[in-house]
Design an enzyme around this catalytic site. Sequence first.
Site: not given
Length: 340
Positions: A128, A241
């Site tokens: 990711c 994130h």
Amino acid sequence: LKAGIAIVGATGAVGRELLTVLVDRGHGPGDLRLFASERSVGRKLEFAGRSCDVQMLAGKCFTGLDWVFFSAGAAVSRQWAMQAVAAGALVIDNSSAFRLEPEVPLVVPEVNGRTVAEHHRLIANPNCVAALLALAIWPLHRLSPLVRLVVSTYQSVSGAGRRAMLELEQQSANHLAGRPIKPQALPHPIAFNLFSHTSEVDQTGYNAEERKVIAETQKVLAVPELAISITCIRVPVLRAHSLSVTATFDRPISEDQARDAIRQAPGLRLVDDRSANHFPMPSECSGRDEVLVGRIRRDLGQPDGRGLQLFVCGDQLRKGAALNAVQIAELVGVRRPAAV
Ligand SMILES: NC(=O)c1ccc[n+]([C@@H]2O[C@H](COP(=O)([O-])OP(=O)(O)OC[C@H]3O[C@@H](n4cnc5c(N)ncnc54)[C@H](OP(=O)(O)O)[C@@H]3O)[C@@H](O)[C@H]2O)c1
């Protein structure tokens, strides 16, 4: 599109997001098979208004499918992905099992979508952080080749799976109520705390997450020699994130050139308002497809003008996992090859 679709790991954080993304992008309901571990057999999940049983993986369970998404960890992918390939399906694997195999494309569609043409029914979805980093830096790399990246991450608990998300909520409630905290899904307390990513640290001092980001970013950008240094940190954010990125380029790129390139790049949104002190935040990209890029500024620590700094936020359950996986499947389409 009415494709035959399976999700392996359907009850997890990525699996549930895949269900949402498939509906959002108009891919249901065709034939849908949901797989998870023995623990989840008997459970039902909602998909486009219908209730689907969760099953266990078994021989021939992939027969007749077009797309099979794996999001149940590398061990499950290693054990089962080739069976789905042999059954004639296109496999999009979210785990790290095949990402660095030379014959497996590792794809962020906006960056290296053309590489899906080389697939042998198995395509890997990057880590990711690597996906968000490659997407954000790609338009700048096209202006002037990248020489070096120094990255620090602020990674949400959703990156560690569904149990970690529940743990943050429970620990926060317990902490505020003065009750004791007992970490279970994560090794340290996460409420009102942060810590170094807890994947295994090798003799270099880098952990497995950091090593994955380095190798996978190099592969997606097709710059195997790119110098990358990274520190990965878990923070008490539920989803999305964030990355602080210091980049060195072959030639100087001005702040305005960088902003224009980000503005025009697919999948990115420029959030860079200095007067309002408004820059990318997890709360403004959670549950959303676009990755936010801002705080674009000349790196004062690189006086030759070849350095830029930027801050990136993206919902990694979407662009770092489910959305990216569905975009890859859409690039390939439904052209079912004969089963072997
Ligand atoms: N979270 C992210 O942001 C992210 C991003 C990119 C890639 N990934 C990758 O995606 C994968 C899943 O991550 P996640 O965050 O969704 O984890 P998660 O929330 O822990 O979900 C794991 C899923 O795998 C299933 N599973 C576990 N063992 C299984 C087995 N033996 N057979 C079949 N299914 C099994 C679980 O089923 P039960 O519910 O029955 O246990 C659950 O559905 C991992 O490989 C991860 O590295 C995650």
